[in-house]
Scaffold this motif. Structure first.
Motif, PDB file in Angstrom:
ATOM      1  N   LEU A 167       0.829  -1.198   0.000  1.00 43.97           N
ATOM      2  CA  LEU A 167       0.000   0.000   0.000  1.00 43.97           C
ATOM      3  C   LEU A 167       0.865   1.250   0.000  1.00 43.97           C
ATOM      4  CD1 LEU A 167      -2.673  -1.016   2.664  1.00 43.97           C
ATOM      5  CD2 LEU A 167      -2.949  -0.988   0.178  1.00 43.97           C
ATOM      6  N   MET A 168       0.390   2.290  -0.675  1.00 45.18           N
ATOM      7  CA  MET A 168       1.060   3.580  -0.640  1.00 45.18           C
ATOM      8  C   MET A 168       0.833   4.206   0.737  1.00 45.18           C
ATOM      9  SD  MET A 168       2.502   4.073  -3.589  1.00 45.18           S
ATOM     10  CE  MET A 168       2.637   5.760  -4.140  1.00 45.18           C
ATOM     11  N   PRO A 169       1.672   5.178   1.141  1.00 49.25           N
ATOM     12  CA  PRO A 169       1.471   5.828   2.438  1.00 49.25           C
ATOM     13  C   PRO A 169       0.075   6.443   2.548  1.00 49.25           C
ATOM     14  CG  PRO A 169       3.617   6.388   1.542  1.00 49.25           C
ATOM     15  CD  PRO A 169       2.887   5.654   0.459  1.00 49.25           C
ATOM     16  N   LYS A 200       5.435   6.729   5.314  1.00 47.32           N
ATOM     17  CA  LYS A 200       6.332   6.937   4.171  1.00 47.32           C
ATOM     18  C   LYS A 200       7.682   6.280   4.442  1.00 47.32           C
ATOM     19  CE  LYS A 200       4.312  11.274   2.543  1.00 47.32           C
ATOM     20  NZ  LYS A 200       4.547  12.711   2.268  1.00 47.32           N
ATOM     21  N   GLU A 201       8.016   6.151   5.715  1.00 48.41           N
ATOM     22  CA  GLU A 201       9.290   5.528   6.090  1.00 48.41           C
ATOM     23  C   GLU A 201       9.215   4.016   5.901  1.00 48.41           C
ATOM     24  OE1 GLU A 201       8.782   9.371   7.687  1.00 48.41           O
ATOM     25  OE2 GLU A 201       7.586   7.594   8.121  1.00 48.41           O
ATOM     26  N   ASP A 206      16.557   2.520   1.899  1.00 50.84           N
ATOM     27  CA  ASP A 206      16.576   2.589   0.436  1.00 50.84           C
ATOM     28  C   ASP A 206      15.177   2.475  -0.172  1.00 50.84           C
ATOM     29  OD1 ASP A 206      19.268   2.845   0.540  1.00 50.84           O
ATOM     30  OD2 ASP A 206      19.722   0.772  -0.005  1.00 50.84           O
ATOM     31  N   PHE A 207      14.191   1.989   0.599  1.00 50.73           N
ATOM     32  CA  PHE A 207      12.846   1.780   0.063  1.00 50.73           C
ATOM     33  C   PHE A 207      11.844   2.848   0.509  1.00 50.73           C
ATOM     34  CE2 PHE A 207      14.642  -2.524  -0.124  1.00 50.73           C
ATOM     35  CZ  PHE A 207      14.381  -2.826  -1.450  1.00 50.73           C
ATOM     36  N   GLU A 208      12.305   3.907   1.171  1.00 52.16           N
ATOM     37  CA  GLU A 208      11.395   4.938   1.655  1.00 52.16           C
ATOM     38  C   GLU A 208      10.693   5.663   0.503  1.00 52.16           C
ATOM     39  OE1 GLU A 208      13.383   7.590   4.289  1.00 52.16           O
ATOM     40  OE2 GLU A 208      13.510   6.131   5.917  1.00 52.16           O
TER      41      GLU A 208
END
Length: 228
Positions: A167-169, A200-201, A206-208
């Protein structure tokens, strides 16, 4: 088709400068049709303003949607119930099996839930939904991958659904539906409960998610190929 015709007529009337009063629990329709909204609770005005803000208030104001710390589902959460069966429990789990209310970006999770059947249920359909902050179902998973009718015995039935989409933030909740397969009529329907948040974190830096604005609700599985 009749619903589309009605909504189309209301939009055209609004375009002529007249006021349309649209009363509904259907958040996607409210969002698409109304610039401003009024929120009523027990006959009293509790909010007025831009529709997106009022929808957010509508969901955040219902404590039962988010305060199910023990996973129990209050009886009054059912949008519709026939008495033949009822959802009783739902929680979100991470891949280690820990119950969560917050997830990192691109973190795997599953939905654990139970329903109690008051009689043997035959030829029914069981579905889980991921619901966005506007009350829209953005993901749906059915117990049968081939969308075939299922049978469930009397008593408690328990499931765990692994969600393989990231899922997106944003803020989300869970929806649950048990209905008869051939007619589509509901046995029990939970519109939105078990609120949770995706940050978002990420666990790995590297995946933030790097931007302030979030577009869409899921991270699609795509393959990019440079042609030129």
């Amino acid at each position: 088709e009749f619903q589309k015709k009605c909504l189309g007529k209301m939009k055209s009337v609004r375009g002529e400068g007249r006021t349309v009063l649209f009363v509904s629990h259907n958040m996607p329709s409210v969002r698409s049709l109304c610039d401003n909204s009024i929120l009523l609770e027990k006959g009293c005005l509790t909010g007025y303003g831009p529709t997106n803000e009022i929808i957010a208030k509508y969901f955040s104001g219902d404590q039962a949607r988010s305060d199910n710390e023990d996973g129990s589902i209050p009886e009054n959460m059912s949008l519709h119930n026939t008495g033949e069966g009822r959802f009783t429990f739902v929680k979100l789990k991470d891949k280690e099996g820990v119950y969560k209310k917050e997830l990192y970006f691109k973190e795997n999770f599953s939905v654990q839930f139970k329903f109690k059947a008051e009689k043997e249920l035959n030829d029914v359909s069981l579905s889980v939904f991921i619901v966005n902050s506007y009350g829209e179902n953005i993901l749906m998973s059915n117990e049968s991958s081939k969308y075939k009718p299922q049978n469930y015995p009397t008593g408690e039935n328990e499931f765990e659904v692994e969600v393989n989409e990231f899922l997106m933030p944003g803020n989300y909740s869970i929806g649950l539906a048990l209905s008869y397969y051939h007619t589509g009529s509901s046995i029990d329907h939970i519109e939105s409960i078990c609120e949770f948040k995706v940050f978002k974190e990420a666990k790995a830096k590297d995946f933030e998610y790097p931007w302030a604005t979030v577009h869409g609700y899921t991270v699609p599985h795509t393959n990019w190929k440079k042609i030129k």
